[in-house]
Design an enzyme around this catalytic site. Sequence first.
Site, PDB file in Angstrom:
ATOM      1  N   HIS A 197      -4.569  -3.484   6.664  1.00  0.00           N
ATOM      2  CA  HIS A 197      -4.421  -3.742   5.223  1.00  0.00           C
ATOM      3  C   HIS A 197      -5.779  -4.209   4.705  1.00  0.00           C
ATOM      4  CE1 HIS A 197      -3.149  -5.102   1.336  1.00  0.00           C
ATOM      5  NE2 HIS A 197      -3.635  -6.292   1.590  1.00  0.00           N
ATOM      6  N   ASP A 221       0.840  -1.209   0.000  1.00  0.00           N
ATOM      7  CA  ASP A 221       0.000   0.000   0.000  1.00  0.00           C
ATOM      8  C   ASP A 221       0.871   1.254   0.000  1.00  0.00           C
ATOM      9  OD1 ASP A 221      -2.445  -1.631   0.384  1.00  0.00           O
ATOM     10  OD2 ASP A 221      -1.493  -2.078   2.298  1.00  0.00           O
TER      11      ASP A 221
HETATM   12  P1  NAX Z   1      -2.007 -18.190  -3.976  1.00  0.00           P
HETATM   13  O1  NAX Z   1      -3.393 -18.771  -3.803  1.00  0.00           O
HETATM   14  O2  NAX Z   1      -1.408 -18.119  -5.338  1.00  0.00           O
HETATM   15  O3  NAX Z   1      -0.994 -18.983  -3.042  1.00  0.00           O
HETATM   16  C1  NAX Z   1      -1.280 -19.275  -1.716  1.00  0.00           C
HETATM   17  C2  NAX Z   1      -0.538 -20.544  -1.378  1.00  0.00           C
HETATM   18  O4  NAX Z   1      -0.698 -20.770   0.020  1.00  0.00           O
HETATM   19  C3  NAX Z   1      -1.076 -21.785  -2.105  1.00  0.00           C
HETATM   20  O5  NAX Z   1      -0.014 -22.476  -2.722  1.00  0.00           O
HETATM   21  C4  NAX Z   1      -1.706 -22.583  -0.984  1.00  0.00           C
HETATM   22  O6  NAX Z   1      -1.633 -24.001  -1.197  1.00  0.00           O
HETATM   23  C5  NAX Z   1      -0.836 -22.148   0.194  1.00  0.00           C
HETATM   24  N1  NAX Z   1      -1.414 -22.448   1.505  1.00  0.00           N
HETATM   25  C6  NAX Z   1      -2.710 -22.498   1.874  1.00  0.00           C
HETATM   26  N2  NAX Z   1      -2.817 -22.881   3.153  1.00  0.00           N
HETATM   27  C7  NAX Z   1      -1.552 -23.056   3.613  1.00  0.00           C
HETATM   28  C8  NAX Z   1      -1.008 -23.471   4.853  1.00  0.00           C
HETATM   29  N3  NAX Z   1      -1.804 -23.794   5.884  1.00  0.00           N
HETATM   30  N4  NAX Z   1       0.343 -23.564   4.967  1.00  0.00           N
HETATM   31  C9  NAX Z   1       1.133 -23.279   3.932  1.00  0.00           C
HETATM   32  N5  NAX Z   1       0.678 -22.909   2.723  1.00  0.00           N
HETATM   33  C10 NAX Z   1      -0.652 -22.788   2.568  1.00  0.00           C
HETATM   34  O7  NAX Z   1      -2.097 -16.761  -3.282  1.00  0.00           O
HETATM   35  P2  NAX Z   1      -1.103 -15.519  -3.433  1.00  0.00           P
HETATM   36  O8  NAX Z   1      -1.551 -14.679  -4.556  1.00  0.00           O
HETATM   37  O9  NAX Z   1       0.303 -15.990  -3.397  1.00  0.00           O
HETATM   38  O10 NAX Z   1      -1.478 -14.705  -2.100  1.00  0.00           O
HETATM   39  C11 NAX Z   1      -1.154 -15.182  -0.813  1.00  0.00           C
HETATM   40  C12 NAX Z   1      -1.805 -14.330   0.252  1.00  0.00           C
HETATM   41  O11 NAX Z   1      -1.333 -12.999   0.202  1.00  0.00           O
HETATM   42  C13 NAX Z   1      -3.338 -14.238   0.164  1.00  0.00           C
HETATM   43  O12 NAX Z   1      -3.873 -14.387   1.464  1.00  0.00           O
HETATM   44  C14 NAX Z   1      -3.558 -12.802  -0.309  1.00  0.00           C
HETATM   45  O13 NAX Z   1      -4.818 -12.322   0.079  1.00  0.00           O
HETATM   46  C15 NAX Z   1      -2.425 -12.112   0.391  1.00  0.00           C
HETATM   47  N6  NAX Z   1      -2.046 -10.772  -0.099  1.00  0.00           N
HETATM   48  C16 NAX Z   1      -1.663  -9.849   0.817  1.00  0.00           C
HETATM   49  C17 NAX Z   1      -1.203  -8.603   0.450  1.00  0.00           C
HETATM   50  C18 NAX Z   1      -0.762  -7.610   1.467  1.00  0.00           C
HETATM   51  O14 NAX Z   1      -0.458  -6.487   1.066  1.00  0.00           O
HETATM   52  N7  NAX Z   1      -0.685  -7.917   2.772  1.00  0.00           N
HETATM   53  C19 NAX Z   1      -1.189  -8.184  -0.977  1.00  0.00           C
HETATM   54  C20 NAX Z   1      -1.162  -9.344  -1.923  1.00  0.00           C
HETATM   55  C21 NAX Z   1      -2.047 -10.503  -1.539  1.00  0.00           C
HETATM   56  O15 NAX Z   1      -3.359 -10.249  -1.934  1.00  0.00           O
END
Ligand code: NAX
Length: 350
Positions: free
Chosen positions: A206, A178
């Site tokens: 966030h 952000d």
């Molecule tokens: P993806 O869905 O591409 O990847 C997430 C990965 O996490 C998957 O491979 C899934 O299998 C894995 N996962 C799920 N449960 C798990 C667990 N218990 N232990 C280990 N791995 C696990 O998502 P991606 O685009 O990489 O985003 C990841 C996270 O970042 C989401 O929650 C998203 O909302 C968050 N974000 C946060 C941002 C921020 O500024 N704080 C911005 C970007 C993003 O939206």
Amino acid sequence: MLWAGKKLNVDTTVVVKREMAAPIKVVVTGAAGQIAYSLLYQIASGAVFGPEQPVYLHLLDIAPMMGVLEGVVMELADCALPLLAGVLPTANPEEAFKDVSAAFLVGAMPRREGMERKDLLSANVRIFKEQGQALDKVARKDVKILVVGNPANTNALICSKYAPSIPKENFTAMTRLDQNRAQSQLAAKLGVPVKDVKNVVIWGNHSSTQFPDASNAIVNIGGAEKSVPKAINDDEFLKTTFVSTVQKRGAAVIAARKMSSALSAAKAASDHMRDWFLGTGDRWVSMGVVSDGSYGTPRDVVYSFPVTVSNGKWKIVQGLTISDFAREKLDLTGKELVEEKQDALDVCKD
Ligand code: NAX
């Protein structure tokens, strides 16, 4: 030299120069996901911990993703990165968190269609409770933890609550994306390179209640520093268009790309951890940290503040004037965090 888990048919031997430091262990969760796909390269190439610091990467994802993760491990090997001392892919949190110095907690359950914010919170809070417990058991006590997975602020708080042997200052949530978005919007408005804008602040959660605040931001124009509000000279823009553009930028990226921000999220996670390890000088950066009540914010929620970092310790920038307009925004996002915390604690009781 170890590439644990799988024997790969590639020579992954890395010759680490004698004068280099010993490798530090760094974990990335959600390692098979899209943010990690960009983030892993940045960590392993030296962009985060510096060009002299080898890293041993621990990659955590869930069991069904181990096949995909194997492909990521192969690609890391194929990058032939001199600073990458080894890789451990695993679905076991205790193995993943063992002796780590830095943790990027990216993995979380994505929001599915029809899912309420509360359902998402409840699924993810359980993940971060379990990961807090595992960190508490096996990570280094000085581990620096960055939570990216949403709802990032509340996940970081829960993780800290379940890892009582690790100082709560070591748990942070990412609002750097952000901040970067805000900085880039201001630079574009002013027609200057992004590096010439500093001290824009993200306050609070966030989420869409975050408050991007340019009132103390500074721009360098032709070698002279000037206040951003004076240089822009358009209060209405700073209070409306600027704020809502930053708040809604994530949704705009999804609308265009059909996938959420990943490249920029990974860059922001790298920026956050690099500044935490290597320091900020007098530049402010925004980090979600456990609130001490500064600026009249609720205590004991993970709230984004302007901070400076030296010797690996962050400090909230004090003494800023909060206008009536800002006060309302700070309170609104604080209220949301208090509600999220209560919902999360209720989930954790089960
Ligand atoms: P993806 O869905 O591409 O990847 C997430 C990965 O996490 C998957 O491979 C899934 O299998 C894995 N996962 C799920 N449960 C798990 C667990 N218990 N232990 C280990 N791995 C696990 O998502 P991606 O685009 O990489 O985003 C990841 C996270 O970042 C989401 O929650 C998203 O909302 C968050 N974000 C946060 C941002 C921020 O500024 N704080 C911005 C970007 C993003 O939206």
